[in-house]
Design a protein around this motif. Structure first.
Motif, mmCIF file in Angstrom:
data_model
loop_
_atom_site.group_PDB
_atom_site.id
_atom_site.type_symbol
_atom_site.label_atom_id
_atom_site.label_comp_id
_atom_site.label_asym_id
_atom_site.label_seq_id
_atom_site.Cartn_x
_atom_site.Cartn_y
_atom_site.Cartn_z
ATOM 1 N N ASP A 132 18.087 9.626 2.396
ATOM 2 C CA ASP A 132 16.996 9.612 1.424
ATOM 3 C C ASP A 132 16.087 8.391 1.562
ATOM 4 O O ASP A 132 15.202 8.188 0.727
ATOM 5 N N ALA A 133 16.281 7.584 2.587
ATOM 6 C CA ALA A 133 15.375 6.452 2.817
ATOM 7 C C ALA A 133 13.991 6.982 3.155
ATOM 8 O O ALA A 133 13.835 7.768 4.099
ATOM 9 N N ASP A 134 12.986 6.567 2.384
ATOM 10 C CA ASP A 134 11.636 7.061 2.655
ATOM 11 C C ASP A 134 10.755 6.021 3.348
ATOM 12 O O ASP A 134 9.596 6.279 3.641
ATOM 13 N N ALA A 168 0.797 -1.219 0.000
ATOM 14 C CA ALA A 168 0.000 0.000 0.000
ATOM 15 C C ALA A 168 0.833 1.274 0.000
ATOM 16 O O ALA A 168 0.366 2.324 -0.468
ATOM 17 N N LEU A 169 2.055 1.225 0.535
ATOM 18 C CA LEU A 169 2.861 2.433 0.640
ATOM 19 C C LEU A 169 3.768 2.592 -0.575
ATOM 20 O O LEU A 169 4.357 1.627 -1.053
ATOM 21 N N GLU A 170 3.873 3.815 -1.050
ATOM 22 C CA GLU A 170 4.830 4.113 -2.099
ATOM 23 C C GLU A 170 6.176 4.379 -1.433
ATOM 24 O O GLU A 170 6.301 5.261 -0.589
ATOM 25 N N ALA A 171 7.164 3.617 -1.805
ATOM 26 C CA ALA A 171 8.497 3.783 -1.237
ATOM 27 C C ALA A 171 9.520 3.680 -2.350
ATOM 28 O O ALA A 171 9.538 2.705 -3.101
ATOM 29 N N ARG A 183 10.171 -7.235 -0.876
ATOM 30 C CA ARG A 183 10.710 -7.809 -2.102
ATOM 31 C C ARG A 183 9.610 -8.466 -2.929
ATOM 32 O O ARG A 183 9.586 -8.351 -4.165
ATOM 33 N N ASP A 184 8.689 -9.161 -2.257
ATOM 34 C CA ASP A 184 7.582 -9.791 -2.974
ATOM 35 C C ASP A 184 6.706 -8.753 -3.680
ATOM 36 O O ASP A 184 6.089 -9.049 -4.706
ATOM 37 N N ALA A 185 6.651 -7.546 -3.105
ATOM 38 C CA ALA A 185 5.846 -6.479 -3.707
ATOM 39 C C ALA A 185 6.609 -5.718 -4.787
ATOM 40 O O ALA A 185 6.087 -4.749 -5.349
ATOM 41 N N GLY A 186 7.829 -6.162 -5.091
ATOM 42 C CA GLY A 186 8.590 -5.573 -6.185
ATOM 43 C C GLY A 186 9.555 -4.481 -5.791
ATOM 44 O O GLY A 186 10.161 -3.846 -6.666
ATOM 45 N N HIS A 187 9.747 -4.259 -4.505
ATOM 46 C CA HIS A 187 10.658 -3.206 -4.057
ATOM 47 C C HIS A 187 12.107 -3.684 -4.077
ATOM 48 O O HIS A 187 12.399 -4.860 -3.837
ATOM 49 N N THR A 188 12.997 -2.781 -4.342
ATOM 50 C CA THR A 188 14.420 -2.994 -4.126
ATOM 51 C C THR A 188 14.729 -2.518 -2.712
ATOM 52 O O THR A 188 14.420 -1.376 -2.360
#
Length: 366
Positions: A155-157, A107-110, A128-133
């Motif tokens: 810059d970590a959001d 749900a969160l944009e990161a 990772r399963d949600a496609g994030h690096t």
């Protein structure tokens, strides 16, 4: 401390299999006592022994007469909000803390999520399963696995940290974690074991002054409800609303809702407080016993504050195998980023159980 990249655009690994990170992020303590480990004395899973108590089983049992109706979480949500002195709009009930990690990842944009390790691996697996690096900040043994907020990239959001941290049992000062909060960043603090800390000192639950703060709580560990799945999220109303939209309909069952309401009642909070003090005493007994093996190369991360301790020892993999042969299961540590196969996590149990374990450990150590 150091930062490393742990993600890619490739498909995620199958559950239970090591991924590109080199660590099996989906390995958890229950794997140590499934199948051939079912008869072992369990020091691998961090669920408090002798739970759920009888009164809680009765509360859950009484809810079964309502199973024909769809779950209604309003009363439980109000109860959790009252427990933390928050408006109900700041509370989301979830099917355990693990569901909350999945919701946050989806749900969160990161753009630059960072996970502070070693810690519970499910947050990174969900991201990772949600496609994030995912980037990692690795805390080091020589620093006592203590957090230096300056090590987290500016810059970590999205930043995820556990407190007290699984598996290190380190309790970070709330003032130190609060330094990670800033506008434009979501700060996720996993407090799944905070109710095992006497007085819940260093908790951030109930704070509304820190921008982007999200606190996760689990009721499965202290109350022995791992099979029921119940936890909750505390965050700003807009974050809660976004997570709720990502949930399926009726995500928390009626028995789990009954358990949530019961576990935040004054009687339950008093019992949990007594249990936290008992755990502290039993943990001191365990760490004192482990200290007897320092001449054989064993070291414990101290001060420990959770219902488990992290220990480093020579030939830990061999020790684990020999312990299994002697009837005891402990949690391997090498599936946690930042740890190697020299580490094991040991759950705190009553003194009789710990005494038997220490005798077995004496025989298992090289």
């Amino acid at each position: 401390m150091r930062t490393e990249n742990a993600g890619s655009s490739a498909p995620p690994p199958r559950a239970g299999q090591p991924g590109q990170t080199g660590h099996d992020l989906r390995h958890h303590g229950d794997a140590e006592v499934r199948d051939d480990g079912a008869t072992l004395v369990d020091l691998a899973v961090n669920v408090r022994a002798d739970t759920p108590p009888r009164w809680l089983r009765e509360e859950i049992g009484a809810s079964l007469s309502s199973l024909a109706a769809y779950p209604d979480g309003r009363a439980a949500r109000v109860a959790v909000a009252a427990r933390h002195g928050l408006p109900v709009e700041r509370v989301l009930l979830t099917a355990g803390a693990a569901e909350a990690f999945v919701l946050l990842a989806r749900a969160l944009e990161a753009h630059r999520p960072v996970v502070v390790h070693p810690q519970f691996t499910e947050p990174e697996a969900a991201l990772r399963d949600a496609g994030h690096t995912v980037d990692r900040v690795l805390l080091r043994a020589r620093d006592g696995f203590r957090l230096d907020p300056a090590a987290v990239p500016e810059d970590a959001d999205l930043v995820v940290i556990g407190n007290p941290t699984n598996p290190t049992s380190v309790l970070h000062p709330a003032t130190v974690i609060a330094r990670l909060a800033r506008p434009g960043r979501t700060l996720v603090v996993d407090e799944a074991f905070m109710d095992a800390v006497p007085g819940e000192r260093e908790t951030l639950a109930g704070r509304t002054d820190l921008p982007g703060l999200v606190v996760l709580r689990s009721l499965t560990k202290t109350w022995g409800l791992a099979g029921l799945r119940i936890g909750y999220v505390l965050a700003a109303p807009d974050v809660i609303a976004g997570l709720a939209r990502a949930q399926p309909l009726w995500p928390v069952s009626t028995p789990a809702l009954a358990a949530a309401q019961a576990c935040v009642a004054p009687r339950a909070l008093a019992e949990a407080g007594h249990a936290a003090h008992r755990i502290a005493g039993d943990r001191a007994f365990l760490t004192a016993g482990l200290a007897e093996f320092t001449d054989r190369g064993l070291r414990v991360v101290e001060p420990a504050t959770g219902p488990f301790v992290l220990a480093r020892m020579p030939d830990a993999a061999g020790v684990r195998r020999r312990l299994r042969g002697l009837g005891y299961a402990v949690r391997r540590g090498d599936t946690f980023p930042g740890l190697s196969e020299e580490w094991v996590r040991i759950a705190v149990r009553d003194r009789a159980t710990v005494g038997g374990f220490l005798r077995a450990l004496s025989a298992a150590l090289p």
